[in-house]
Design an enzyme around this catalytic site. Structure first.
Site, PDB file in Angstrom:
ATOM      1  N   ALA A   1      12.960  10.920 -12.371  1.00 17.68           N
ATOM      2  CA  ALA A   1      14.327  11.068 -12.197  1.00 17.68           C
ATOM      3  C   ALA A   1      14.350  12.137 -10.950  1.00 17.68           C
ATOM      4  O   ALA A   1      13.433  12.596 -10.783  1.00 17.68           O
ATOM      5  CB  ALA A   1      14.962  12.053 -13.251  1.00 17.68           C
TER       6      ALA A   1
ATOM      7  N   GLY B   1      11.058   8.794 -15.358  1.00 15.78           N
ATOM      8  CA  GLY B   1      11.901   7.862 -15.465  1.00 15.78           C
ATOM      9  C   GLY B   1      11.693   6.618 -14.383  1.00 15.78           C
ATOM     10  O   GLY B   1      12.210   5.555 -14.918  1.00 15.78           O
TER      11      GLY B   1
ATOM     12  N   GLU C   1       9.870   4.677 -16.839  1.00 18.14           N
ATOM     13  CA  GLU C   1      10.938   4.250 -17.868  1.00 18.14           C
ATOM     14  C   GLU C   1      11.674   2.910 -17.462  1.00 18.14           C
ATOM     15  O   GLU C   1      11.973   2.173 -18.109  1.00 18.14           O
ATOM     16  CB  GLU C   1      11.773   5.198 -18.540  1.00 18.14           C
ATOM     17  CG  GLU C   1      10.881   6.279 -19.227  1.00 18.14           C
ATOM     18  CD  GLU C   1      12.032   7.820 -19.608  1.00 18.14           C
ATOM     19  OE1 GLU C   1      12.303   8.042 -18.543  1.00 18.14           O
ATOM     20  OE2 GLU C   1      12.094   7.825 -20.642  1.00 18.14           O
TER      21      GLU C   1
ATOM     22  N   GLU D   1       6.909  14.217 -18.116  1.00 17.86           N
ATOM     23  CA  GLU D   1       8.115  15.205 -18.352  1.00 17.86           C
ATOM     24  C   GLU D   1       7.582  16.481 -19.068  1.00 17.86           C
ATOM     25  O   GLU D   1       8.279  17.482 -18.937  1.00 17.86           O
ATOM     26  CB  GLU D   1       8.979  14.573 -19.478  1.00 17.86           C
ATOM     27  CG  GLU D   1       9.951  13.519 -18.455  1.00 17.86           C
ATOM     28  CD  GLU D   1       9.218  12.060 -18.190  1.00 17.86           C
ATOM     29  OE1 GLU D   1       8.133  11.859 -18.652  1.00 17.86           O
ATOM     30  OE2 GLU D   1      10.059  11.120 -18.004  1.00 17.86           O
TER      31      GLU D   1
HETATM   32  C1  3H9 Z   1      12.291  12.542 -15.625  1.00 19.92           C
HETATM   33  O1  3H9 Z   1      11.851  11.448 -15.019  1.00 19.92           O
HETATM   34  C2  3H9 Z   1      13.403  12.578 -16.582  1.00 19.92           C
HETATM   35  C3  3H9 Z   1      13.180  11.242 -17.304  1.00 19.92           C
HETATM   36  O2  3H9 Z   1      12.514  10.961 -18.209  1.00 19.92           O
HETATM   37  C4  3H9 Z   1      14.572  11.195 -17.744  1.00 19.92           C
HETATM   38  C5  3H9 Z   1      15.804  11.265 -16.899  1.00 19.92           C
HETATM   39  C6  3H9 Z   1      17.057  11.151 -17.724  1.00 19.92           C
HETATM   40  N1  3H9 Z   1      12.508  14.582  -8.041  1.00 19.92           N
HETATM   41  O3  3H9 Z   1       4.325  16.609  -4.966  1.00 19.92           O
HETATM   42  P1  3H9 Z   1       4.453  16.292  -3.455  1.00 19.92           P
HETATM   43  C7  3H9 Z   1       9.516  15.987  -3.861  1.00 19.92           C
HETATM   44  S1  3H9 Z   1      11.462  13.930 -15.139  1.00 19.92           S
HETATM   45  C8  3H9 Z   1      12.750  15.212  -6.680  1.00 19.92           C
HETATM   46  O4  3H9 Z   1       4.291  17.257  -2.388  1.00 19.92           O
HETATM   47  P2  3H9 Z   1       2.410  14.206  -3.624  1.00 19.92           P
HETATM   48  C9  3H9 Z   1       8.654  17.232  -3.814  1.00 19.92           C
HETATM   49  O5  3H9 Z   1       9.436  18.444  -4.138  1.00 19.92           O
HETATM   50  C10 3H9 Z   1      10.468  13.613 -13.561  1.00 19.92           C
HETATM   51  N2  3H9 Z   1      11.887  15.734  -5.857  1.00 19.92           N
HETATM   52  O6  3H9 Z   1       3.598  14.931  -3.020  1.00 19.92           O
HETATM   53  C11 3H9 Z   1       8.309  17.317  -2.399  1.00 19.92           C
HETATM   54  O7  3H9 Z   1       9.362  17.647  -1.700  1.00 19.92           O
HETATM   55  P3  3H9 Z   1       9.027  18.709  -0.495  1.00 19.92           P
HETATM   56  C12 3H9 Z   1       9.353  12.911 -13.985  1.00 19.92           C
HETATM   57  C13 3H9 Z   1      10.925  15.257  -6.163  1.00 19.92           C
HETATM   58  O8  3H9 Z   1       2.130  13.013  -2.914  1.00 19.92           O
HETATM   59  C14 3H9 Z   1       8.219  16.117  -2.148  1.00 19.92           C
HETATM   60  O9  3H9 Z   1       8.727  15.154  -3.050  1.00 19.92           O
HETATM   61  N3  3H9 Z   1       8.525  12.844 -12.696  1.00 19.92           N
HETATM   62  C15 3H9 Z   1      10.237  14.622  -7.332  1.00 19.92           C
HETATM   63  O10 3H9 Z   1       1.570  15.519  -3.712  1.00 19.92           O
HETATM   64  C16 3H9 Z   1       6.544  15.566  -2.279  1.00 19.92           C
HETATM   65  O11 3H9 Z   1       5.985  15.791  -3.343  1.00 19.92           O
HETATM   66  C17 3H9 Z   1       7.837  13.710 -12.204  1.00 19.92           C
HETATM   67  O12 3H9 Z   1       7.572  14.782 -12.804  1.00 19.92           O
HETATM   68  C18 3H9 Z   1      11.281  14.374  -8.138  1.00 19.92           C
HETATM   69  N4  3H9 Z   1      10.872  13.556  -9.313  1.00 19.92           N
HETATM   70  O13 3H9 Z   1       2.608  13.698  -5.167  1.00 19.92           O
HETATM   71  C19 3H9 Z   1       6.788  13.667 -11.065  1.00 19.92           C
HETATM   72  N5  3H9 Z   1       8.829  14.329  -7.088  1.00 19.92           N
HETATM   73  O14 3H9 Z   1       8.254  17.848   0.409  1.00 19.92           O
HETATM   74  C20 3H9 Z   1       6.963  14.806 -10.000  1.00 19.92           C
HETATM   75  C21 3H9 Z   1       8.338  14.799  -6.018  1.00 19.92           C
HETATM   76  O15 3H9 Z   1      10.245  19.029  -0.046  1.00 19.92           O
HETATM   77  N6  3H9 Z   1       6.332  14.584  -8.661  1.00 19.92           N
HETATM   78  N7  3H9 Z   1       9.652  15.437  -5.169  1.00 19.92           N
HETATM   79  O16 3H9 Z   1       8.276  19.937  -0.964  1.00 19.92           O
HETATM   80  C22 3H9 Z   1       4.802  14.508  -8.756  1.00 19.92           C
HETATM   81  O17 3H9 Z   1       4.212  14.647  -9.702  1.00 19.92           O
HETATM   82  C23 3H9 Z   1       4.567  14.387  -7.276  1.00 19.92           C
HETATM   83  O18 3H9 Z   1       5.448  14.695  -6.243  1.00 19.92           O
HETATM   84  C24 3H9 Z   1       3.790  12.791  -7.010  1.00 19.92           C
HETATM   85  C25 3H9 Z   1       3.622  12.969  -5.254  1.00 19.92           C
HETATM   86  C26 3H9 Z   1       2.609  12.581  -7.597  1.00 19.92           C
HETATM   87  C27 3H9 Z   1       4.962  11.837  -7.210  1.00 19.92           C
END
Ligand code: 3H9
Length: 654
Positions: A62, A101, A104, A124
């Site tokens: 999400a 998400g 999911e 999450e």
């Molecule tokens: C969810 O999904 C809830 C659902 O179950 C239900 C909903 C109803 N959103 O980490 P990076 C940005 S909860 C917005 O440096 P990497 C991040 O801030 C979510 N922004 O890259 C950064 O911005 P900036 C569950 C996001 O290659 C840029 O992207 N998912 C999101 O080292 C690059 O990120 C997670 O918890 C996001 N979801 O790692 C996954 N994700 O460049 C969270 C990233 O401006 N994300 N950004 O600083 C991660 O774990 C890592 O970002 C990922 C990439 C592994 C994907």
């Protein structure tokens, strides 16, 4: 505005492509685009639908930036119902990290394939949340309750191979994902493959006692956190209730988590961690220096851990010690650490062997002539450090980055021992350095921008979380630790016992109370550091008289078997009346009348000590932002993530 979701017919296959860089997060526009494409596809000539993503990853979750704001339609659970209800088979094709998400969404599709490098997961819980779009209901139906509890409560992603074994994906494909997925979808159509809805499955039989066991285990591992307990409740509901009911429970608990101070704190940390890697005024396109080989001076616990961090990232390391014996000792500690990692299942035997092969040793500084970065990790003696830097200046090639791992010393003074202060920087690792995530990067007055930019990027490569600090005594973390430590001594003199102080802090969420931390670090370390300070810098003697007396009695902490506690043969702390007697004696020398202190007062005074110093650090520009301080404390000092770090806590909760 063009939609971030594109829909096109390729032969019989309706291809839905998500294009929302950087991580294809499920923003409102993406949800709307997916909804429109699925709806349109129901009435066109397509025979099956394929969801895939452009860029570096499948949907990574999400959109976290939308959390805490009024939710916008279409809601993700409803969208996933629409996907699952499709009359035509829906296939998700995964690459990169299909998380939260995003995963999911894939689980709501009828078939899933992935490239072998893909990873999937439900992280999450790391944001203080539970999956909120059916993840807690679909994973147990596909993989069983125990596997679901592991995946969802750890938040750790698994490989495509592991997901295949668990039944969470159906196929691993080779080569170009788009072409391979189209080929598979075409074959499924030709075979007359039916729609398969995971919500219609029932969960395989569950071991008795499984849920109680997880509740207890998570109660210990994630003390005080609500999301892990809610995850168990949801998975239990998946076993005992129809899908719709289980999902209603999931939804309610998801919203409760989303609004909780714990999740707000953990989401703050998610963004603070990413923000911390950015430096105001440092141009994004600053040229980085290549770092292909590293030298480490000092093969002690710290030097060895640092060497392993680089070797684990595939970067060769030359470790320098003063004698062959010291070198052998250092290398054998590294061998033991690798053996330990293999034993704990953290590293395969082959990986450990190839990482270890990247570390070599020498007693001759000229072995560093060709390295790109040297990190000095000898003990805290400013003169020794300056001597080492002068020597490095002689043997190292131009352009090498010279870093010190000092915890306290003046990086600018060390830099002046060389003829190239612009190449000098602090890289302060935390022990054990191959495990702890924090890297405090100390930017000296003369440190060149490209040196800083290089080290910031390198931190990510060696899987550390970098925070930049200016030069001051103790930088961000240890500077704040001083008033915290001093306050702990005042609490003892005023009436608390070491175990009361530690228990109050641990119950509040700290990984370890302050007195146990001091025992672990060695009371002699602080003692020696104080000897080098003026009376003025040492501060009020009440704040160090007790530990001084303990050191003078030979109670150096855990390593000598006694400090603020005595330690049993398993290194467990045992309260010691002799320590309380010393505290009472010192209190009476200073004319302090001991009284009963509440746990609340202990916590309040200790956290305020951290926060007050944190504010000074911000005012002086030593830290760029409050969030940086929070990242330091959570990743380096055992501050509870669910409280967001000392500055977040002070601003939002306290
Ligand atoms: C969810 O999904 C809830 C659902 O179950 C239900 C909903 C109803 N959103 O980490 P990076 C940005 S909860 C917005 O440096 P990497 C991040 O801030 C979510 N922004 O890259 C950064 O911005 P900036 C569950 C996001 O290659 C840029 O992207 N998912 C999101 O080292 C690059 O990120 C997670 O918890 C996001 N979801 O790692 C996954 N994700 O460049 C969270 C990233 O401006 N994300 N950004 O600083 C991660 O774990 C890592 O970002 C990922 C990439 C592994 C994907």
């Amino acid at each position: 505005m063009t939609s971030p979701v594109d829909y096109q017919l390729e032969g019989d296959i309706g291809v839905i492509t998500v294009r929302n860089p950087p991580v294809n997060a499920l923003s409102q526009a993406v949800r709307q685009g997916l909804h429109d494409a699925i709806t349109a596809a129901q009435v066109d000539a397509s025979k099956a639908l394929l969801i895939l993503c452009e860029g570096r990853t499948f949907i990574a979750g999400a959109d976290i930036t939308e959390f805490g704001k009024a939710p916008l339609e279409p809601y993700l659970p409803d969208l996933l119902d629409t996907i699952e209800a499709s009359a035509k088979p829906v296939i998700a094709a995964l690459h990169g990290t299909a998380l939260g998400g995003g995963f999911e969404t894939a689980l709501a599709a009828h078939y899933r394939c992935a490239v072998s490098s893909a990873r999937v997961g439900l992280p999450e819980v790391k944001l203080g949340l539970i999956p909120g779009a059916g993840g807690t209901q679909r994973v147990p139906r596909l993989a069983g309750a125990a596997a679901a509890l592991d995946l969802i409560s750890s938040g750790a992603p698994i490989t495509a191979g592991e997901a295949l074994q668990l039944g969470l994906i159906d196929k691993i494909v080779d080569g170009d994902l788009h072409d391979a997925a189209i080929a598979w979808a075409t074959k499924l159509v030709a075979d007359g493959a039916p729609v398969r809805r995971s919500s219609e499955l029932s969960v395989p039989d569950v071991e008795p006692g499984l849920f109680d066991e997880y509740r207890a285990r998570l109660g210990k591992r994630a003390r005080g956190q609500i999301a892990p307990q809610h995850i168990v409740t949801c998975v239990e509901a998946a076993v005992n209730s129809p899908f719709a009911e289980g999902r209603a429970i999931e939804r309610e608990l998801f919203i409760e988590c989303m609004q909780s101070p714990q999740s707000i704190a953990m989401r703050h940390l998610f963004f603070a961690e990413r923000e911390a890697a950015k430096v105001d005024g440092l141009a994004k396109d600053t040229q980085r220096r290549p770092i292909d080989a590293v030298g480490i001076i000092g093969g002690g616990t710290m030097g060895g851990g640092i060497a392993m961090s680089f070797a684990n990232a595939g970067i060769p390391v030359t470790m320098i010690e003063i004698s062959d014996e010291a070198l052998d000792r250092g290398l054998s500690i590294i061998d033991e650490n690798y053996a330990g990692s293999v034993k704990r299942g953290k590293l395969s035997k082959d990986a450990a062997v190839s990482c270890r092969a990247l570390i070599t040793g020498s007693t001759d500084y000229t072995a560093l002539a060709d390295v790109d970065l040297v990190i000095e990790a000898v003990f805290e003696d400013p003169d020794l450090k300056k001597k080492i830097f002068a020597q490095l200046d002689e043997v190292c090639k131009p352009g090498v980055i010279l870093a010190t791992n000092t915890s306290y010393q003046d990086v600018d003074q060390i830099a002046l021992a060389t003829g190239r202060p612009e190449d000098v920087i602090g890289m302060h690792f935390f022990s054990p350095a191959h495990i702890m995530k924090l890297l405090e990067i100390v930017r000296g007055e003369k440190t060149a921008d490209d040196v800083l930019a290089t080290v910031l990027r390198l931190a990510k490569k060696i899987r550390k979380v970098p925070v930049v600090s200016g030069v001051c005594y103790g930088f961000i973390g240890n500077r704040m630790l001083r008033p915290y430590g001093k306050q702990s001594q005042l609490l003892l003199l005023e009436g608390a016992t070491p175990e009361q102080v530690d228990k109050a802090m641990q119950d509040w969420g700290m990984a370890m109370g302050p007195l146990r931390v001091f025992d672990l670090a060695g009371l002699d370390v602080g003692y020696k550091a104080r000897q080098a300070l003026s009376d003025d810098m040492k501060g009020d003697p009440k704040t160090y008289r007790v530990p001084d007396m303990l050191v003078e009695m030979g109670r150096l902490g855990q390593k000598s078997g006694a400090g603020f506690y005595t330690y049993d043969e398993n290194r467990r702390p045992v309260p010691d009346t002799a320590v309380v007697e010393i505290i009472e004696q010192v209190a009476s020398e200073f004319g302090i009348e001991r009284r009963e202190l509440s746990d609340e007062e202990i916590v309040e005074r200790l956290i305020s000590a951290l926060v007050d110093e944190g504010r000074k650090i911000l005012d002086e520009g030593i830290a760029q932002r409050a969030g940086d301080i929070d990242v330091v404390y959570v990743y380096g000092y055992g501050f509870p993530a669910a409280r967001g770090g000392p500055m977040h806590y002070a601003d939002n909760v306290a």
